[in-house]
Design an enzyme around this catalytic site. Structure first.
Site, PDB file in Angstrom:
ATOM      1  CG  ASP A 138      -2.175  -0.613   1.161  1.00 30.68           C
ATOM      2  OD1 ASP A 138      -2.378  -1.005  -0.005  1.00 30.68           O
ATOM      3  OD2 ASP A 138      -2.571  -0.950   2.386  1.00 30.68           O
ATOM      4  CE  LYS A 188      -5.019   8.111  -0.448  1.00 35.05           C
ATOM      5  NZ  LYS A 188      -4.662   9.224   0.618  1.00 35.05           N
ATOM      6  CG  MET A 210      -7.675   8.049   7.858  1.00 34.09           C
ATOM      7  SD  MET A 210      -8.416   6.669   7.128  1.00 34.09           S
ATOM      8  CE  MET A 210      -8.953   5.810   8.477  1.00 34.09           C
TER       9      MET A 210
HETATM   10  N1  SAH Z   1      -3.369   0.761   9.303  1.00 32.27           N
HETATM   11  C1  SAH Z   1      -2.882   1.997   9.637  1.00 32.27           C
HETATM   12  C2  SAH Z   1      -3.915   3.012   9.531  1.00 32.27           C
HETATM   13  C3  SAH Z   1      -4.425   3.148   7.855  1.00 32.27           C
HETATM   14  S1  SAH Z   1      -5.558   4.600   7.802  1.00 32.27           S
HETATM   15  C4  SAH Z   1      -2.181   2.032  10.996  1.00 32.27           C
HETATM   16  O1  SAH Z   1      -2.361   1.128  11.748  1.00 32.27           O
HETATM   17  O2  SAH Z   1      -1.611   2.961  11.254  1.00 32.27           O
HETATM   18  C5  SAH Z   1      -4.411   6.044   7.403  1.00 32.27           C
HETATM   19  C6  SAH Z   1      -3.994   7.006   8.384  1.00 32.27           C
HETATM   20  O3  SAH Z   1      -3.069   6.607   9.306  1.00 32.27           O
HETATM   21  C7  SAH Z   1      -3.548   8.207   7.877  1.00 32.27           C
HETATM   22  O4  SAH Z   1      -4.606   8.990   7.218  1.00 32.27           O
HETATM   23  C8  SAH Z   1      -3.144   8.769   9.153  1.00 32.27           C
HETATM   24  O5  SAH Z   1      -4.225   9.270  10.003  1.00 32.27           O
HETATM   25  C9  SAH Z   1      -2.715   7.657   9.709  1.00 32.27           C
HETATM   26  N2  SAH Z   1      -1.109   7.352   9.624  1.00 32.27           N
HETATM   27  C10 SAH Z   1      -0.510   6.489   8.792  1.00 32.27           C
HETATM   28  N3  SAH Z   1       0.967   6.689   8.999  1.00 32.27           N
HETATM   29  C11 SAH Z   1       1.250   7.721   9.486  1.00 32.27           C
HETATM   30  C12 SAH Z   1       2.235   8.428   9.819  1.00 32.27           C
HETATM   31  N4  SAH Z   1       3.445   8.096   9.437  1.00 32.27           N
HETATM   32  N5  SAH Z   1       2.220   9.525  10.653  1.00 32.27           N
HETATM   33  C13 SAH Z   1       0.897  10.108  11.016  1.00 32.27           C
HETATM   34  N6  SAH Z   1      -0.297   9.491  10.551  1.00 32.27           N
HETATM   35  C14 SAH Z   1      -0.147   8.264   9.770  1.00 32.27           C
END
Ligand code: SAH
Length: 514
Positions: free
Chosen positions: A39, A61, A178
């Protein structure tokens, strides 16, 4: 249907942000996978862990395009597993936290496909750790709620987040995923539910990566601060008393290279080590692999030299790649290290010496300065060159200076070309595009050939008018010479030719300009 073949899907969390947040299990599985489906938000470096021949599928994306529809991803997983493949489905953070991993697991179970789930460091945990925000704290916060701010506005039914309800909670840390595009709305709803406007709040973008940025304030002023700092997704919004005083324990944003963009220019393989060093110091690293080194053995010449190996006195290496390729070929022929006889080893560079020593062979001659000329001088100094037979392992850059000097000292020199260094074409590379558009604080050159390649593609690497102009760093004499030749006089040079010294020179130079 039962899982009659040995296909399996591993739903694997990649952790959020930094490569170091992968689990050992994740890395193991990636290295063994037949198919990797990954992803957006997964660290791209992890793709390098796959074995040759692994099919790599990106379903995240792309600029301007939509993501691959969820049903299509699920169908792909089922298809490959049913064909007997070992599939790794790699997702950012943890697969079961806002990542639709639950849906994928259900589809696999329904299709009778064997699967395994490997948890990952979810974004809220990474963001808390790297921004000085402990998610729970004795007597201050006794619970943690992970929320999604992304809701389908057309959705009806009971799945809407009850923001007002969460606003009424006491002694709680809220971590919202998000939520950036609806930040003001979310905060207003929480306050309508009873959340005090002066509650500490923060946003952490790109957590745990060199490009991490964060702002903090209160629930009342956070939207204005976020707008001013231009923070956007991907980010975690934190709300709660635990945000207070985060500066006091914010270790990451105080690292010497934090907030700095550094471009590095070695080969894809070699860049990893330098990347790691820079990232540990907080930098955001842009990999521009300007050169590519491939094995290119002159079979005939090699066989001739091997046949006479016992008659040579010295073998000279100028790079770790040369060492690696030499032994790969040598061991194919001999299978026994003793066939090297009494051959003595000379080299330049610590990394080259380490490569030789990894075969339990002693390096008898290595100059302090890593240039061909100083290696020749050091060999001459041993007093052993008169009529000695010397093998010089080279790339397609022939090391003329070194060879001529040895010959002038009456050595009998045979060149053994084992690899070639080629310029890569970065005109369509997405990282190069990022570099062109935004520039960097610094660009590091660790070889003449990278400097040559940069010059050769200066037209396609030309920076946009408002991009940051990088300071130029060089690892040593020869690289500096080449850079100067092409009108790129380095702003800083490593005190000695090693990656560590190059990084130190960078830190010093940036400190001086800060
Ligand atoms: N499964 C992932 C979340 C996916 S949803 C997890 O457990 O982290 C995607 C969201 O995750 C983004 O919109 C943001 O809110 C958060 N996210 C993912 N990577 C991030 C990062 N390095 N820093 C801050 N937020 C992050």
């Amino acid at each position: 249907m039962s899982a009659s073949n040995s296909g399996i899907v591993h739903l694997v969390g990649a952790g959020a942000g930094d490569l170091g947040l992968f689990t050992l299990r994740a890395r193991e599985l990636i290295a063994a996978a037949d198919v990797l489906v990954y992803d957006y938000l997964v660290h791209p470096e992890a793709v390098k862990w796959t074995r040759p021949g692994c099919e790599v599928v990106y379903v995240g994306k792309k600029a301007g395009c939509h993501t691959v529809p969820q049903e299509e991803i699920e169908a792909l997983l089922v298809k490959h597993a049913q064909a007997g493949k070992k599939v790794v489905r790699l997702k950012g953070g943890d697969p079961y936290i806002f990542g639709r991993g639950g849906e994928e697991a259900r589809t696999l179970a329904k299709a009778g496909v064997a699967f395994e789930v490997v948890p990952g460091v979810t974004a809220a945990l990474a963001a808390g750790a790297y921004a000085g925000i402990p998610l729970t704290f004795r007597n201050v916060s006794t619970s943690l709620v992970l929320l999604t701010g992304h809701e389908d506005p057309t959705k009806t039914g009971g799945t809407q987040v009850d923001w007002r309800g969460f606003g009424a909670l006491k002694n709680t840390t809220l971590a919202i995923y998000m939520g950036m595009s609806r930040l003001a709305h979310i905060l207003a709803e929480l306050q309508a539910g009873g959340l005090a406007p002066d509650t500490p709040a923060a946003v952490v973008q790109w957590a745990s990566l060199g490009r991490q940025r964060s702002v903090s304030g209160t629930v009342a002023d956070l939207p204005a601060r976020v707008a001013e700092a231009k923070l956007a997704a991907p980010a975690i919004i934190f709300i709660g008393e635990v945000v207070r005083d985060h500066e006091a324990i914010d270790w990451f944003e105080h690292l010497p290279l934090f907030g700095r963009r550094v471009a590095i220019t070695r080969t894809r393989d070699q860049n990893s080590e330098l990347r790691e060093k820079l990232e540990t110091l907080g930098a955001e690293v842009l990999e521009l692999p300007l050169i590519n080194i491939t094995k290119d053995v002159d079979k005939h010449g090699f066989v001739e030299i091997l046949a006479e190996l016992g008659s040579y006195d010295w073998i000279v290496f100028t790079s770790a790649n040369g060492v690696r390729y030499f032994f790969e070929e040598f061991l194919k022929g001999f299978k026994d290290i003793r066939a090297l006889g009494l051959l003595r080893f000379a080299c330049i560079g610590r990394a080259t010496a380490r490569a030789i020593e990894s075969y339990h062979l002693r390096v008898e001659c290595m100059p302090d300065t890593a240039t061909g000329a100083s290696l020749a001088d050091a060999l001459i100094e041993t007093g052993s060159l008169d009529s000695a037979k010397v093998i010089v392992v080279t790339g397609n850059l022939n090391r003329d200076k070194l060879v001529k000097k040895l010959e002038a000292a009456r050595a009998i020199v045979d060149r053994l070309p084992l690899y070639k260094t080629e310029k890569t074409d970065l005109s369509a590379d997405p990282v190069a595009d990022d570099f062109r558009q935004h520039g960097a604080d610094a660009i590091l050159f660790a070889s003449s050939s990278a400097a040559e390649s940069y010059h050769a593609q200066s037209a396609s690497l030309k920076l946009a008018p408002d991009a940051k102009k990088p300071l130029v760093g060089s690892i040593g004499e020869q690289t500096t010479e080449t850079l100067v030749e092409h009108g790129m006089k380095p702003h800083f040079i490593a005190a000695k030719p090693s990656l560590d010294a190059l990084v130190s020179a960078l830190i010093e130079r940036l400190r001086a300009t800060a």
